[in-house]
Design a protein around this motif. Structure first.
Motif, PDB file in Angstrom:
ATOM      1  N   VAL A 318       0.856  -1.179   0.000  1.00  0.00           N
ATOM      2  CA  VAL A 318       0.000   0.000   0.000  1.00  0.00           C
ATOM      3  C   VAL A 318       0.897   1.236   0.000  1.00  0.00           C
ATOM      4  N   PRO A 319       0.707   2.185  -0.906  1.00  0.00           N
ATOM      5  CA  PRO A 319       1.521   3.407  -0.877  1.00  0.00           C
ATOM      6  C   PRO A 319       1.442   4.074   0.497  1.00  0.00           C
ATOM      7  N   GLY A 320       2.615   4.309   1.073  1.00  0.00           N
ATOM      8  CA  GLY A 320       2.681   4.861   2.411  1.00  0.00           C
ATOM      9  C   GLY A 320       2.961   3.825   3.480  1.00  0.00           C
ATOM     10  N   LEU A 321       2.842   2.531   3.109  1.00  0.00           N
ATOM     11  CA  LEU A 321       3.120   1.448   4.067  1.00  0.00           C
ATOM     12  C   LEU A 321       4.248   0.545   3.568  1.00  0.00           C
ATOM     13  N   GLU A 322       5.071   1.067   2.672  1.00  0.00           N
ATOM     14  CA  GLU A 322       6.130   0.248   2.068  1.00  0.00           C
ATOM     15  C   GLU A 322       7.342   0.079   2.962  1.00  0.00           C
ATOM     16  N   ASP A 323       7.485   0.930   3.978  1.00  0.00           N
ATOM     17  CA  ASP A 323       8.720   0.933   4.769  1.00  0.00           C
ATOM     18  C   ASP A 323       8.388   0.994   6.260  1.00  0.00           C
ATOM     19  N   MET A 324       7.725  -0.040   6.738  1.00  0.00           N
ATOM     20  CA  MET A 324       7.367  -0.124   8.153  1.00  0.00           C
ATOM     21  C   MET A 324       8.473  -0.847   8.922  1.00  0.00           C
ATOM     22  N   THR A 325       8.632  -0.503  10.172  1.00  0.00           N
ATOM     23  CA  THR A 325       9.632  -1.151  11.023  1.00  0.00           C
ATOM     24  C   THR A 325       8.934  -1.986  12.084  1.00  0.00           C
ATOM     25  N   MET A 326       9.387  -3.228  12.235  1.00  0.00           N
ATOM     26  CA  MET A 326       8.760  -4.165  13.155  1.00  0.00           C
ATOM     27  C   MET A 326       9.368  -4.057  14.550  1.00  0.00           C
ATOM     28  N   HIS A 327       8.496  -3.977  15.551  1.00  0.00           N
ATOM     29  CA  HIS A 327       8.914  -3.980  16.956  1.00  0.00           C
ATOM     30  C   HIS A 327       8.175  -5.106  17.674  1.00  0.00           C
ATOM     31  N   VAL A 328       8.908  -5.930  18.392  1.00  0.00           N
ATOM     32  CA  VAL A 328       8.289  -7.018  19.159  1.00  0.00           C
ATOM     33  C   VAL A 328       7.649  -6.425  20.405  1.00  0.00           C
ATOM     34  N   VAL A 338       3.503  -8.204  17.334  1.00  0.00           N
ATOM     35  CA  VAL A 338       4.416  -7.202  16.805  1.00  0.00           C
ATOM     36  C   VAL A 338       3.647  -5.944  16.431  1.00  0.00           C
ATOM     37  N   VAL A 339       4.332  -4.823  16.508  1.00  0.00           N
ATOM     38  CA  VAL A 339       3.769  -3.535  16.133  1.00  0.00           C
ATOM     39  C   VAL A 339       4.638  -2.955  15.021  1.00  0.00           C
ATOM     40  N   LEU A 340       4.005  -2.495  13.955  1.00  0.00           N
ATOM     41  CA  LEU A 340       4.721  -1.895  12.832  1.00  0.00           C
ATOM     42  C   LEU A 340       4.479  -0.398  12.803  1.00  0.00           C
ATOM     43  N   ASN A 342       5.481   3.324  10.660  1.00  0.00           N
ATOM     44  CA  ASN A 342       6.080   3.950   9.487  1.00  0.00           C
ATOM     45  C   ASN A 342       7.229   4.861   9.945  1.00  0.00           C
ATOM     46  N   PRO A 343       8.080   5.341   9.039  1.00  0.00           N
ATOM     47  CA  PRO A 343       9.255   6.121   9.449  1.00  0.00           C
ATOM     48  C   PRO A 343       8.931   7.364  10.271  1.00  0.00           C
ATOM     49  N   ARG A 344       7.796   8.002  10.023  1.00  0.00           N
ATOM     50  CA  ARG A 344       7.449   9.221  10.744  1.00  0.00           C
ATOM     51  C   ARG A 344       6.695   8.935  12.049  1.00  0.00           C
ATOM     52  N   LEU A 345       6.452   7.641  12.318  1.00  0.00           N
ATOM     53  CA  LEU A 345       5.739   7.210  13.530  1.00  0.00           C
ATOM     54  C   LEU A 345       4.323   7.773  13.592  1.00  0.00           C
ATOM     55  N   THR A 346       3.705   7.913  12.414  1.00  0.00           N
ATOM     56  CA  THR A 346       2.335   8.427  12.364  1.00  0.00           C
ATOM     57  C   THR A 346       1.308   7.328  12.083  1.00  0.00           C
ATOM     58  N   ILE A 347       1.781   6.121  11.760  1.00  0.00           N
ATOM     59  CA  ILE A 347       0.892   4.981  11.521  1.00  0.00           C
ATOM     60  C   ILE A 347       1.383   3.811  12.349  1.00  0.00           C
ATOM     61  N   CYS A 348       0.474   3.173  13.046  1.00  0.00           N
ATOM     62  CA  CYS A 348       0.776   2.014  13.884  1.00  0.00           C
ATOM     63  C   CYS A 348      -0.148   0.870  13.476  1.00  0.00           C
ATOM     64  N   LEU A 349       0.423  -0.277  13.102  1.00  0.00           N
ATOM     65  CA  LEU A 349      -0.349  -1.467  12.757  1.00  0.00           C
ATOM     66  C   LEU A 349       0.109  -2.626  13.633  1.00  0.00           C
ATOM     67  N   VAL A 350      -0.826  -3.452  14.072  1.00  0.00           N
ATOM     68  CA  VAL A 350      -0.528  -4.518  15.032  1.00  0.00           C
ATOM     69  C   VAL A 350      -0.887  -5.878  14.428  1.00  0.00           C
ATOM     70  N   PHE A 351      -0.006  -6.854  14.636  1.00  0.00           N
ATOM     71  CA  PHE A 351      -0.218  -8.206  14.129  1.00  0.00           C
ATOM     72  C   PHE A 351       0.167  -9.221  15.203  1.00  0.00           C
ATOM     73  N   VAL A 352      -0.499 -10.363  15.171  1.00  0.00           N
ATOM     74  CA  VAL A 352      -0.149 -11.481  16.037  1.00  0.00           C
ATOM     75  C   VAL A 352       0.349 -12.618  15.160  1.00  0.00           C
ATOM     76  N   LEU A 353       1.585 -13.043  15.394  1.00  0.00           N
ATOM     77  CA  LEU A 353       2.205 -14.127  14.638  1.00  0.00           C
ATOM     78  C   LEU A 353       2.027 -15.414  15.437  1.00  0.00           C
ATOM     79  N   ASP A 354       1.194 -16.307  14.940  1.00  0.00           N
ATOM     80  CA  ASP A 354       0.899 -17.565  15.621  1.00  0.00           C
ATOM     81  C   ASP A 354       1.744 -18.672  14.992  1.00  0.00           C
TER      82      ASP A 354
END
Length: 441
Positions: A318-328, A338-340, A342-354
């Motif tokens: 998705v344009p704007g989500l190409e360079d997210m950084t993963m944090h455990v 994990v929480v992802l 973006n470089p400016r820290l304006t978008i936060c996305l959360v995932f659960v890796l099972d």
């Protein structure tokens, strides 16, 4: 069996591909599996296949498959299409069978309305999906799938020849007829539903079911020797008997391909495929093993700081989500949250890796837009987040890609107690609200 990520391309990408060379073979097909309305280009096992849609320029069009073809290699190209139709029909629970073909410098469509058709259409621009379809490289497996394709095509058209094709799925795998018979006898009890009922009926009549399928089915269809049992096309009871037995041999053929040749269809692939396998080399083997066993490892350092592109299948990032950084964020028994950012820290996305179950879940309710006194979201951020949120809540498949590894696909989100908006409308409304809020400041 290897079932890799299969790129799908739509729209202008397909048009460019079709214009990229001279020399094409186009096969018209009869299909009982969902067929796309628009053309789709898929790259499967290193080869390019153009699935020709049922609509061209707003008009009905015959379902076809186009492949590159030099004038002297027509049979090679046609054989490639046969193999592809076998696996794509099997994978999607039906049949795709070649009814005719044409070849020339341009990808001309082949259409014979009596033999080229699709019994089920697909609605939506990008609904066609054969991702993670298994690669078939074993010759015996190829033959079994070819006979299965024949059988499925002939079902409800010609029971006798359908029976023979399904029987050959199994027969083609054994040099010794006794071993073939032993396999059939050993697997009759694995059949279910109406096939199990037919087996029980035959046994109740005192018949050896395996021998009955061979003598009153396979041999009676294939031969017409005077004085021997045959399937007489003019005898209604013969036709009814064979029709009843057809489900049994079709069920055995399917079971052989699934169990013995280990070729998954789409349902089996969904059930058993480890979505997180592409990331297995990011962690040391001990950590990965502990996670898969449902244990809590000390760390998952291999995930921390990974650069991730968040996308939607089949369009990619998705344009704007190409360079997210993963944090455990947290580690539990077999799972990692994990929480992802973006470089400016304006978008936060959360995932659960099972890892225990080989699944990844997107946590839409925990993601958000973020702002501080120094950094606030801009319109690009709003559109990126809204695109991700509204398309995923509308059942789009989110996928995460790290470097050159295969993307991993998330489980589909099933909304509860809400009626999702049209994603396009919802995205534009989110952007417009942002513009109005900025204008009012």
């Amino acid at each position: 069996m290897t079932a890799p990520y299969i790129p799908h391309y739509f729209g202008e990408a397909v048009e460019r591909k079709l214009r990229s060379r001279m020399g094409w073979l186009t096969a018209g097909v009869a299909s009982s599996v969902p067929w796309p309305k628009d053309d789709v280009w898929v790259r499967y096992d290193g080869e390019d296949y153009i699935i020709r849609g049922t609509e061209q320029n707003g008009k009905p069009s015959p379902p076809c498959i186009s492949v590159a073809c030099d004038r002297v290699n027509v049979d090679d190209a046609l054989s490639k299409v046969y193999r592809f139709t076998s696996i794509i029909g099997w994978f999607n629970g039906g049949y795709v069978d070649v009814s005719g073909y044409t070849h020339g410098s341009h990808p001309i469509l082949y259409g014979d309305p009596r033999n080229v058709f699709s019994t089920i259409g697909v609605f939506g621009k990008k609904a066609f999906d054969c991702n993670h379809m298994p690669l078939v490289r074993d010759e015996n497996t190829r033959k079994a799938l070819a006979f299965y394709r024949e059988g499925r095509r002939l079902q409800h058209v010609h029971d006798s020849y359908a029976f023979l094709s399904f029987y050959k799925v199994i027969e083609s795998q054994f040099a010794d007829g006794r071993q073939k018979g032993a396999w059939i006898d050993a697997n009759l009890d694995a059949l279910t539903d109406n096939t199990a009922a037919r087996v029980a009926e035959l046994r109740a009549n005192g018949l050896d079911v395996g021998m009955h399928l061979f003598e009153s089915g396979r041999c009676a269809v294939a031969h017409a020797t005077a004085g021997k049992d045959i399937v007489d096309p003019d005898i209604p009871s013969d036709r009814r008997r064979l029709s009843a037995d057809l489900d049994v041999i079709a069920g055995l053929a399917r079971l052989y391909i699934l169990k013995e040749l280990q070729v998954p269809d789409a349902h089996e692939s969904y059930r058993v495929r480890d979505r997180l396998e592409p990331w297995s080399n990011l962690m040391d083997s001990r950590t990965l093993q502990e996670l898969r066993e449902g244990k809590v490892p000390a760390t998952v350092d291999g995930l921390q700081g990974q650069k991730v592109a968040v996308g939607l299948w089949p369009d990619g990032a998705v344009p704007g989500l190409e360079d997210m950084t993963m944090h455990v964020d947290a580690i539990g028994p077999g799972v990692v949250r994990v929480v992802l950012f973006n470089p400016r820290l304006t978008i936060c996305l959360v995932f659960v890796l099972d890892f225990k179950n080989g699944r990844i879940h997107t946590q839409l309710e925990d993601g958000s837009m973020c702002q501080t006194d120094k950094v606030q979201p801009d319109e690009t951020d709003v559109r990126a987040y809204a695109t991700y949120f509204h398309r995923v809540i509308g059942n789009a498949v989110a996928e995460l890609a790290i470097g050159g590894l295969e993307p991993v696909d998330c489980e589909v989100v099933i909304p509860v107690n809400i009626i999702p908006q049209n994603p396009d409308t919802a995205i534009e409304e989110a952007v417009e609200r942002f513009r109005q809020s900025k204008a009012g400041q």
